[in-house]
Design a protein around this motif. Structure first.
Motif, short mmCIF file in Angstrom:
data_model
loop_
_atom_site.label_atom_id
_atom_site.label_comp_id
_atom_site.label_asym_id
_atom_site.label_seq_id
_atom_site.Cartn_x
_atom_site.Cartn_y
_atom_site.Cartn_z
N TYR A 11 5.30 -13.22 -12.96
CA TYR A 11 5.56 -14.62 -12.61
C TYR A 11 6.29 -14.73 -11.28
O TYR A 11 7.22 -13.96 -11.00
N TYR A 12 5.87 -15.73 -10.50
CA TYR A 12 6.57 -15.98 -9.23
C TYR A 12 7.99 -16.42 -9.50
O TYR A 12 8.22 -17.25 -10.40
N HIS A 18 8.70 -21.84 -17.28
CA HIS A 18 8.38 -23.05 -18.04
C HIS A 18 7.50 -22.68 -19.23
O HIS A 18 7.14 -21.50 -19.39
N ILE A 255 -4.46 -13.30 -18.66
CA ILE A 255 -4.23 -14.10 -17.44
C ILE A 255 -4.66 -15.55 -17.66
O ILE A 255 -5.47 -15.85 -18.52
N GLY A 256 -4.13 -16.44 -16.83
CA GLY A 256 -4.53 -17.84 -16.86
C GLY A 256 -5.79 -18.04 -16.04
O GLY A 256 -6.13 -17.23 -15.17
N ILE A 259 -6.44 -17.66 -12.10
CA ILE A 259 -6.31 -16.40 -11.36
C ILE A 259 -7.41 -15.39 -11.72
O ILE A 259 -7.22 -14.19 -11.61
N1 MSP Z 1 2.29 -14.29 -9.46
C1 MSP Z 1 0.99 -14.70 -9.84
C2 MSP Z 1 0.37 -13.71 -10.80
C3 MSP Z 1 0.25 -12.32 -10.28
S1 MSP Z 1 -0.37 -11.22 -11.48
C4 MSP Z 1 -0.67 -9.83 -10.67
C5 MSP Z 1 1.04 -16.06 -10.51
N2 MSP Z 1 2.22 -16.44 -10.98
S2 MSP Z 1 2.53 -17.85 -11.67
O1 MSP Z 1 3.91 -17.78 -12.05
O2 MSP Z 1 2.14 -18.91 -10.81
O3 MSP Z 1 1.61 -17.98 -12.93
C6 MSP Z 1 1.58 -16.98 -13.88
C7 MSP Z 1 0.76 -17.36 -15.07
O4 MSP Z 1 1.29 -18.51 -15.73
C8 MSP Z 1 -0.70 -17.65 -14.77
O5 MSP Z 1 -1.52 -16.87 -15.62
C9 MSP Z 1 -0.86 -19.09 -15.13
O6 MSP Z 1 -2.11 -19.38 -15.66
C10 MSP Z 1 0.22 -19.26 -16.19
N3 MSP Z 1 0.52 -20.66 -16.32
C11 MSP Z 1 1.09 -21.50 -15.40
N4 MSP Z 1 1.02 -22.77 -15.90
C12 MSP Z 1 0.40 -22.77 -17.10
C13 MSP Z 1 0.09 -23.73 -18.07
N5 MSP Z 1 0.34 -24.99 -17.90
N6 MSP Z 1 -0.49 -23.30 -19.22
C14 MSP Z 1 -0.75 -21.97 -19.47
N7 MSP Z 1 -0.48 -21.05 -18.56
C15 MSP Z 1 0.05 -21.44 -17.36
O7 MSP Z 1 0.01 -16.72 -10.59
#
Ligand code: MSP
Length: 529
Positions: A11-12, A18, A255-256, A259
């Motif tokens: 996660y960033y 959240h 993964i979501g 991505i």
């Molecule tokens: N840092 C990258 C991932 C790199 S993996 C080598 C990234 N980070 S993120 O923090 O933006 O998101 C991480 C994950 O959280 C993603 O898979 C994304 O789909 C998930 N989610 C963010 N919002 C979401 C929802 N509302 N519902 C379900 N998953 C969600 O992308």
């Protein structure tokens, strides 16, 4: 012993965790726990993505260096996962030396293999996505995902020659039909590749917050390019040959849906270019979307109430926010765990949004699921059985009937739940488990042991119900670890469900009888709607 390696995206750390993040992490945790229960050797990895423009931007806004900022925000992720009872085996931060080392080793291999060249790049960049867009992809001139303006960037970059991998990727999808699930996402990746691949820019000179390029120190790697490699770093790529080969490529990446391109196109191609097998499984889930208005009001207020005094501005913002629809990213996992408890939150995330599709997330949905499944069904069964064992059996649990009609339902539920966990369908596994709870409640209602005289007939009914509780405790332990341990203890069993092994310990008749059963407080007191 079979191995199960499962990962969440990292996660960033530009912002706090959240419930969307919690959704993936809880699913990964439940899967890891299930696989431990069936005796697999498990490695469950999560972590944080700490490089890139987005994190550097957030740090600058807060007057901190990117490292200081990452060090602060990572604590919120660690805290959230602790609160949610997440039992990860490792937590990777991309700023760790072990990761820099693995990234440099991996990319040097790709460079040496001749798939990286220097060129000039001009493009439209969205800092929130950390990604370039073509003018056609923009919506009203803005990023199609974040709706924020894109910036035109021109840089001398190293390029990864992704275009040379079209055929190899198509062959990979063909030969591994289950590598990307669900099939709709596999098809998405497939048509993306069929549409033609462009080489991708993988380094930056315009910023310095990243992993240095080993063959040219003016550059750092582009954040996505370093991030994906975390999955290899954690198992020892570039440091412990024997170890990473033990875990790779039999990984399950969760993964979501936004991505997919990175994980299903870039990542397998990067692996191929480095002479590493592509990941065996990528499972794509949907998004949690906010439904009922009540959710926003209740939860956003709650966050405002619990905000620190010196966060008065945030608190005011949050209170104002109660009048507009809330974004999911504004709901902290803690807001749910404080209100509903850890296990009820985990249950909701696993049960209500089928893994693989989008799902509605609402306060009303949470309350009604809680009341129906946890208070009225599971909680009620536990309370009822303990009460009647108290009044009719002197508090000592009787043994089950080996010929019970419930034995058949139990056998069927155990095998369908196992099948569902294996298919990464936790919602189905739980639905099946609740079928058994329902059957036990129905059997009690039919026999009404609370009205009968103590004796063998009453003992048999209660023994069966206790056996169901033992099985349910095993089956729900991946989803609700603390609750399952508590049920286990209340029905007089030693250790915990986590120490047992399925399927052997899920055969009907394992409840020994002759052990004390404790009543205790209601596990899930009913909530007002
Ligand atoms: N840092 C990258 C991932 C790199 S993996 C080598 C990234 N980070 S993120 O923090 O933006 O998101 C991480 C994950 O959280 C993603 O898979 C994304 O789909 C998930 N989610 C963010 N919002 C979401 C929802 N509302 N519902 C379900 N998953 C969600 O992308």
């Amino acid at each position: 012993m079979p191995r199960f390696y499962v990962t969440t995206p990292i996660y960033y750390v530009n912002d706090a965790p959240h419930v969307g993040h919690a959704y993936t992490t809880v699913n990964a945790d439940a899967l890891a726990r299930w696989h431990r229960l069936v005796g697999d050797e498990v490695f469950f990895l999560t972590g944080t993505d700490e490089h890139g423009a987005k994190v550097a931007e957030a740090a600058a806004e807060h007057g901190m260096s990117p490292q200081e900022w990452a060090d602060t925000v990572v604590q919120r992720f660690l805290g959230a996962w602790r609160d949610l009872d997440i039992a990860n085996d490792d937590f990777i931060r991309t700023t760790e030396p072990r990761h820099h080392h693995a990234v440099q080793a991996f990319l040097q291999r790709i460079y040496d293999n001749g798939y990286i060249r220097l060129d000039t790049y001009t493009g439209l960049y969205c800092v929130s996505c950390e990604d370039y867009y073509t003018p056609e992809q923009l919506v009203d001139g803005k990023c199609p995902i974040h709706g924020r303006p894109v910036v035109e960037m021109e840089e001398e970059n190293y390029f990864f020659e992704l275009s040379r991998f079209e055929d190899r990727l198509l062959r990979w999808y063909e030969e591994n039909p289950d590598a990307i699930r669900p099939a709709t996402k596999r098809n998405e990746a497939l048509s993306f590749v069929k549409g033609g691949l462009k080489d991708i820019s993988i380094t930056r000179t315009s910023m310095h917050w990243g992993v240095p390029v080993p063959w040219d120190e003016r550059h750092v790697f582009y954040v996505w390019y370093d991030a994906l490699i975390n999955y290899l770093t954690a198992v020892g790529y570039g440091a412990d040959e024997e170890r990473w080969r033990l875990w790779w490529p039999a990984v399950h990446h969760l993964i979501g849906k936004e991505i997919v391109r990175f994980h299903c196109v870039w990542w397998p191609a990067m692996c191929m270019a480095a002479g590493v097998d592509p990941p065996a499984h990528v499972f794509v889930h949907g998004w949690l979307l906010v439904g009922g208005q009540k959710l926003s009001k209740t939860l956003v207020r709650q966050q405002a109430d619990s905000a620190d005094a010196d966060d008065a501005d945030d608190a005011a913002d949050a209170t104002d926010a109660a009048d507009r629809p809330v974004r999911l990213t504004e709901i902290a996992p803690q807001a749910l765990t404080e209100d509903f408890g850890v296990d009820a939150t985990r249950y909701h995330l696993l049960r209500d949004v089928p893994f693989g599709t989008d799902g509605d997330f609402s306060y009303e949905g949470l309350v009604s699921r809680y009341n129906a499944d946890l208070a009225n069904n599971l909680g009620n069964l536990v309370a009822r059985v303990a009460t009647v064992v108290g009044s009719k059996c002197g508090g000592i649990g009787p043994a089950p009937d080996p010929e019970s009609a419930l034995a058949e339902v139990a056998g069927d539920v155990v095998s369908s739940a196992a099948d569902a966990w294996a298919r990464i369908a936790p919602h189905e596994a739980l639905e099946q488990t609740w079928r058994l709870i329902g059957a036990a409640n129905a059997a009690l209602e039919a026999a009404e042991p609370w009205k009968a005289e103590p004796g063998p007939a009453v003992d048999a009914v209660l023994g069966d119900a206790l056996e169901v509780l033992r099985l349910v405790s095993l089956l729900v332990s991946p989803a609700m670890p603390a609750t399952s341990t508590e049920i286990w203890r209340r029905i007089g069993l030693d250790g915990g469900p986590q120490d047992r092994r399925l399927p052997a310990d899920a055969a009907w008749g394992g409840y020994p009888g002759g052990v004390p059963v404790e009543k205790g407080e209601p596990l899930f007191p009913r909530r007002k709607a």
